[in-house]
Motif scaffolding. Structure first.
Motif, short mmCIF file in Angstrom:
data_model
loop_
_atom_site.label_atom_id
_atom_site.label_comp_id
_atom_site.label_asym_id
_atom_site.label_seq_id
_atom_site.Cartn_x
_atom_site.Cartn_y
_atom_site.Cartn_z
N LEU A 89 0.81 -1.21 0.00
CA LEU A 89 0.00 0.00 0.00
C LEU A 89 0.85 1.27 0.00
N LEU A 90 2.16 1.13 0.17
CA LEU A 90 3.03 2.29 0.24
C LEU A 90 3.39 2.84 -1.12
N SER A 91 3.01 2.15 -2.18
CA SER A 91 3.31 2.65 -3.52
C SER A 91 2.27 2.12 -4.50
N GLY A 92 2.13 2.80 -5.62
CA GLY A 92 1.22 2.33 -6.66
C GLY A 92 -0.24 2.60 -6.36
N SER A 93 -1.09 1.86 -7.07
CA SER A 93 -2.54 2.05 -6.96
C SER A 93 -3.21 0.72 -6.64
N HIS A 94 -4.21 0.75 -5.76
CA HIS A 94 -4.88 -0.47 -5.32
C HIS A 94 -6.38 -0.21 -5.21
N GLU A 95 -7.16 -1.23 -5.54
CA GLU A 95 -8.62 -1.11 -5.51
C GLU A 95 -9.23 -2.08 -4.51
N VAL A 96 -10.29 -1.62 -3.87
CA VAL A 96 -11.07 -2.45 -2.96
C VAL A 96 -12.53 -2.21 -3.28
N LYS A 97 -13.30 -3.29 -3.42
CA LYS A 97 -14.73 -3.17 -3.65
C LYS A 97 -15.45 -3.43 -2.32
N VAL A 98 -16.40 -2.56 -2.01
CA VAL A 98 -17.06 -2.61 -0.72
C VAL A 98 -18.57 -2.63 -0.89
N TRP A 99 -19.21 -3.53 -0.12
CA TRP A 99 -20.67 -3.55 -0.02
C TRP A 99 -21.01 -3.45 1.47
N TYR A 100 -21.79 -2.45 1.85
CA TYR A 100 -22.12 -2.25 3.26
C TYR A 100 -23.64 -2.20 3.39
N GLY A 101 -24.20 -3.16 4.13
CA GLY A 101 -25.64 -3.18 4.34
C GLY A 101 -26.02 -2.71 5.72
N ALA A 102 -25.21 -3.05 6.71
CA ALA A 102 -25.43 -2.66 8.10
C ALA A 102 -24.17 -3.03 8.86
N ALA A 103 -24.19 -2.79 10.18
CA ALA A 103 -23.00 -3.08 10.98
C ALA A 103 -22.60 -4.54 10.91
N ASP A 104 -23.58 -5.43 10.68
CA ASP A 104 -23.27 -6.87 10.62
C ASP A 104 -23.41 -7.42 9.21
N LYS A 105 -23.42 -6.57 8.22
CA LYS A 105 -23.48 -7.00 6.82
C LYS A 105 -22.45 -6.23 6.02
N LEU A 106 -21.34 -6.91 5.71
CA LEU A 106 -20.24 -6.25 5.02
C LEU A 106 -19.53 -7.24 4.12
#
Length: 379
Positions: A72-89
């Protein structure tokens, strides 16, 4: 009042093709941002793609796995996130050749690693204590919301704050809170926090180094939707032929390690000190490269749940770098320096300067080399 402001949403006008949000003071937006991230129920359901880029000007790092925190200290990185609630991730980290997924749905959690074709069912042991915070940033921690909160908490008398209401992130009109250090010795020119114009949820954080037109570090959404993700995003079935494992997480095994760390931290704190104020703060602490490398290697293995040294696993999405190789690589690129304080090696990036002195001290801060060497003289 804050809740009413959030619920009302903005009235957006178009001027010269740019989104223009109603004017709000920095104080109002700081309150809105805190309310949005701390209100009951948390942030609203959402999904999107987060991109993190770093151009810190650091020395070349030894080869690491694509999911290593060092990557993570160099370059480019992608993360896909789905958040429904505190217990749905769900968090997915695609790389060029594989993908890792963490899926949480109520009391059930899965970690999927396509590189090893392994699906791990995670279970928190009943009665287990809450998991302690990890000292190394995990990929799942690197969201605009969490980084923005850390920066907002640190904003104070040493920071000048202004507001831009004509910006856009991921196709959505945003307010930009611009935090500028007042200290001349800081390497940071400004930090920009983009708040969604309707929900006030942080969508992007950019850190600019002095003299740079482009951010040295940036994390933010490139695509985002504030609608509840479909239920199937939170279901997981191991693919046919996958190796299925179960891992019970109770953290009891970490009690001794945490006690050891706490004792070590107390010892270090007794010798450590802080020089300067605000954005020009320099931390000074005792440092031994060999001991640091050995401790880092041991901690990485323990964090992975495999003390044999194989550091892939659900804790932190892998951490397979060799700390000694990292230290050696950085020191090879360091600049020998000396002064009335003694001698040592200086490492400078766009945002951070570090000085390893020959008398066993580490000085580090987001400051110029002149500030670091000045601090080195205050023994």
């Amino acid at each position: 009042m804050i809740g009413a402001a959030i619920g009302a949403g903005p009235v957006i006008a178009a001027v010269s093709g740019e989104p223009v949000l109603p004017e709000r003071s920095a104080e109002q937006l700081l309150a809105d941002a805190v309310a949005a991230t701390h209100k009951e129920g948390g942030i609203p359901p959402m999904s999107g793609t987060v991109q993190q880029t770093a151009s810190l000007g650091i020395p070349a790092l030894p080869a690491t796995g694509g999911s290593s925190p060092l990557s993570l200290l160099s370059g480019s990185h992608e993360v896909k996130v789905w958040y429904g609630a505190a217990d749905k991730l769900r968090v997915a980290m695609p790389t060029q050749l594989n993908e890792t997924n963490l899926v949480i749905n109520g009391g059930q959690a899965w970690y999927w690693d396509s590189a090893t074709n392994t699906a791990t069912k995670l279970k928190i042991k009943e009665g287990a204590p809450e998991r302690p915070a990890t000292p190394v940033p995990q990929q799942t921690d690197l969201t605009p919301q969490q980084l923005a909160q850390r920066l907002l908490d640190a904003a104070g008398e040493h920071t000048a704050i202004r507001v831009i209401n004509t910006a856009e992130v991921a196709g959505r009109p945003v307010y930009q809170l611009v935090l500028s250090p007042k200290e001349e010795g800081s390497l940071v020119q400004e930090v920009r926090i983009a708040l969604d114009g309707e929900t006030y949820v942080p969508l992007q954080v950019q850190v600019y180094a002095k003299g740079s037109a482009e951010p040295a570090y940036q994390v933010g959404f490139t695509q985002v939707t504030f609608t509840p993700p479909a239920a199937e995003n939170f279901t997981f079935t191991p693919p046919a032929g996958a190796k299925v494992e179960e891992q019970e997480i109770g953290f009891e095994n970490g009690k001794d390690q945490r006690a050891e760390h706490a004792e070590h931290a107390e010892d270090v704190a007794g010798d450590a000190k802080v020089v300067g104020e605000g954005w020009a703060t320099v931390a000074v602490l005792p440092f031994d490269a060999d001991t640091f490398a050995k401790d880092a290697q041991k901690d990485a293995a323990k964090a992975s749940g495999n003390e044999s040294g194989d550091q892939h696993g659900p804790d932190g999405f892998g951490a397979d770098a060799d700390p000694q190789a990292l230290i050696d690589g950085v020191l090879q690129s360091a600049t020998p320096v000396s002064g009335t304080w003694g001698s040592g090696k200086l490492i400078k990036t766009k945002l951070v300067t570090a000085l390893l002195t020959d008398d066993g001290r580490l000085l580090v801060g987001a400051v110029t080399p002149e500030e670091i060497t000045k601090a080195a003289g205050l023994k």
